[in-house]
Motif scaffolding. Structure first.
Motif, PDB file in Angstrom:
ATOM      1  N   ARG A 217       0.846  -1.194   0.000  1.00 46.45           N
ATOM      2  CA  ARG A 217       0.000   0.000   0.000  1.00 46.45           C
ATOM      3  C   ARG A 217       0.884   1.248   0.000  1.00 46.45           C
ATOM      4  O   ARG A 217       1.671   1.455   0.905  1.00 46.45           O
ATOM      5  CB  ARG A 217      -0.910   0.006   1.235  1.00 46.45           C
TER       6      ARG A 217
ATOM      7  N   ILE B 121       0.823  -8.154   7.588  1.00 40.72           N
ATOM      8  CA  ILE B 121      -0.420  -8.902   7.392  1.00 40.72           C
ATOM      9  C   ILE B 121      -0.171 -10.386   7.649  1.00 40.72           C
ATOM     10  O   ILE B 121       0.778 -10.973   7.129  1.00 40.72           O
ATOM     11  CB  ILE B 121      -0.956  -8.665   5.974  1.00 40.72           C
TER      12      ILE B 121
ATOM     13  N   VAL C 174      -5.345  -3.067  11.488  1.00 38.85           N
ATOM     14  CA  VAL C 174      -6.637  -3.754  11.601  1.00 38.85           C
ATOM     15  C   VAL C 174      -6.337  -5.210  11.915  1.00 38.85           C
ATOM     16  O   VAL C 174      -5.529  -5.854  11.239  1.00 38.85           O
ATOM     17  CB  VAL C 174      -7.446  -3.622  10.302  1.00 38.85           C
TER      18      VAL C 174
ATOM     19  N   THR D 228      -4.743  -7.908   9.563  1.00 39.90           N
ATOM     20  CA  THR D 228      -5.295  -8.020   8.206  1.00 39.90           C
ATOM     21  C   THR D 228      -5.005  -6.781   7.369  1.00 39.90           C
ATOM     22  O   THR D 228      -5.164  -6.814   6.148  1.00 39.90           O
ATOM     23  CB  THR D 228      -6.820  -8.248   8.241  1.00 39.90           C
ATOM     24  N   ALA D 229      -4.580  -5.690   7.995  1.00 40.47           N
ATOM     25  CA  ALA D 229      -4.201  -4.486   7.265  1.00 40.47           C
ATOM     26  C   ALA D 229      -3.276  -3.654   8.139  1.00 40.47           C
ATOM     27  O   ALA D 229      -3.524  -3.514   9.342  1.00 40.47           O
ATOM     28  CB  ALA D 229      -5.432  -3.668   6.863  1.00 40.47           C
ATOM     29  N   ASN D 230      -2.191  -3.146   7.548  1.00 39.65           N
ATOM     30  CA  ASN D 230      -1.354  -2.164   8.231  1.00 39.65           C
ATOM     31  C   ASN D 230      -1.286  -0.929   7.349  1.00 39.65           C
ATOM     32  O   ASN D 230      -0.783  -0.967   6.237  1.00 39.65           O
ATOM     33  CB  ASN D 230       0.038  -2.709   8.579  1.00 39.65           C
ATOM     34  N   LEU D 231      -1.810   0.160   7.863  1.00 43.81           N
ATOM     35  CA  LEU D 231      -2.093   1.344   7.064  1.00 43.81           C
ATOM     36  C   LEU D 231      -1.265   2.506   7.585  1.00 43.81           C
ATOM     37  O   LEU D 231      -1.596   3.121   8.592  1.00 43.81           O
ATOM     38  CB  LEU D 231      -3.588   1.670   7.130  1.00 43.81           C
TER      39      LEU D 231
ATOM     40  N   GLU E 281     -11.612   4.388   3.770  1.00 44.12           N
ATOM     41  CA  GLU E 281     -10.602   3.339   3.615  1.00 44.12           C
ATOM     42  C   GLU E 281     -10.552   2.437   4.832  1.00 44.12           C
ATOM     43  O   GLU E 281     -10.415   1.214   4.716  1.00 44.12           O
ATOM     44  CB  GLU E 281      -9.223   3.934   3.341  1.00 44.12           C
ATOM     45  N   LEU E 282     -10.671   3.023   6.023  1.00 43.70           N
ATOM     46  CA  LEU E 282     -10.674   2.193   7.238  1.00 43.70           C
ATOM     47  C   LEU E 282     -11.908   1.296   7.268  1.00 43.70           C
ATOM     48  O   LEU E 282     -11.813   0.109   7.619  1.00 43.70           O
ATOM     49  CB  LEU E 282     -10.625   3.080   8.478  1.00 43.70           C
TER      50      LEU E 282
ATOM     51  N   GLU F 204     -13.541   0.141   4.706  1.00 45.11           N
ATOM     52  CA  GLU F 204     -13.325  -0.918   3.718  1.00 45.11           C
ATOM     53  C   GLU F 204     -12.420  -2.014   4.259  1.00 45.11           C
ATOM     54  O   GLU F 204     -12.646  -3.205   3.987  1.00 45.11           O
ATOM     55  CB  GLU F 204     -12.703  -0.311   2.462  1.00 45.11           C
ATOM     56  N   ALA F 205     -11.406  -1.631   5.042  1.00 42.57           N
ATOM     57  CA  ALA F 205     -10.501  -2.621   5.622  1.00 42.57           C
ATOM     58  C   ALA F 205     -11.205  -3.479   6.674  1.00 42.57           C
ATOM     59  O   ALA F 205     -10.871  -4.664   6.852  1.00 42.57           O
ATOM     60  CB  ALA F 205      -9.286  -1.937   6.234  1.00 42.57           C
TER      61      ALA F 205
END
Length: 235
Positions: A1, A93, A205, A213-216, A224-225, A227-228
């Motif tokens: 990302r 992830i 997340v 499952t997500a590192n943003l 976007e959050l 959606e994650a």
């Protein structure tokens, strides 16, 4: 990302209709195995940003070339550089993050010592990470320092987290960890070292089983959050 903002001088471009991105190896000047893709726009943020997900064959420094199509159909080009690491130190992830015994209002009732956000949302300081990982619910953990952020992204990110918290607080745990454990002087929080984070803001997340499952990193809009989180929510 890879999140990014396209600007002319100091003025962000807000009327872009699409952005196509190509990655190329800076060492050799060759494309990344032919990779090219379209970036996704998130305009529900204080500065509209775009996100690309380049598929890179190896670590190193990569150039990203962007072709920006504006609202009137005209185009402009931009380039920027990223560094891809073989294995970042921070939780990725699929990893189980550290079960941090982060500070909460139960252990520190003065919320101004837990957060530089103003006003801080008490709901983000109710649960430790260790407790959240055992709760059987998805969790959002945000590392940010709204008042002292060098990138000036932290306050908007925490605002995004608060927006989603108000919508999903019955289904998801939300935790804000301040980057600093003391503000005068500024001393990094133990969790920054524990999670091996360099810089801020970061939002993770985590699913109900305790896996990331997500590192943003960087800018993060409410959309976007959300959606994650959506794949982790029971129908």
């Amino acid at each position: 990302r890879v999140p990014f903002v396209i600007s002319v001088g100091s003025q962000p471009i807000t009327n872009a209709q699409s952005i196509d991105v190509v990655a190329f190896d800076l060492a050799s000047g060759t494309p990344a195995a032919g990779w090219k893709g379209s970036a996704k726009n998130y305009s529900d943020y204080n500065i509209p940003y775009w996100v690309a997900f380049p598929q890179l064959p190896h670590a190193g420094y990569w150039g990203l070339g962007a072709v920006v199509t504006l609202a009137d159909g005209s185009q402009m080009q931009a380039q920027f550089t990223i560094e891809a690491l073989d294995k970042p130190n921070s939780p990725q992830i699929g990893d189980t993050p550290p079960a941090s015994h982060s500070r909460t209002l139960a252990t520190e009732p003065d919320i101004t010592k837990l957060s530089s956000d103003n006003p801080a949302e008490p709901g983000l300081y109710q649960m430790t990470v260790a407790e959240a990982l055992q709760s059987g619910k998805p969790t959002v953990v945000t590392f940010a320092t709204p008042a002292y952020c060098t990138s000036r992204l932290c306050a908007p990110v925490v605002n995004s987290v608060k927006t989603v918290y108000y919508d999903l607080k019955d289904k998801v745990n939300f935790i804000h960890i301040e980057v600093y454990k003391t503000f005068n002087p500024l001393v990094y929080a133990d969790e920054m070292t524990e999670w091996k984070l360099q810089g801020e803001p970061w939002t993770f997340v985590i699913d109900a089983k305790g896996k990331v499952t997500a590192n943003l990193g960087g800018p993060l809009s409410p959309r976007e959050l959300t959606e994650a989180l959506q794949p982790l929510l029971a129908p």
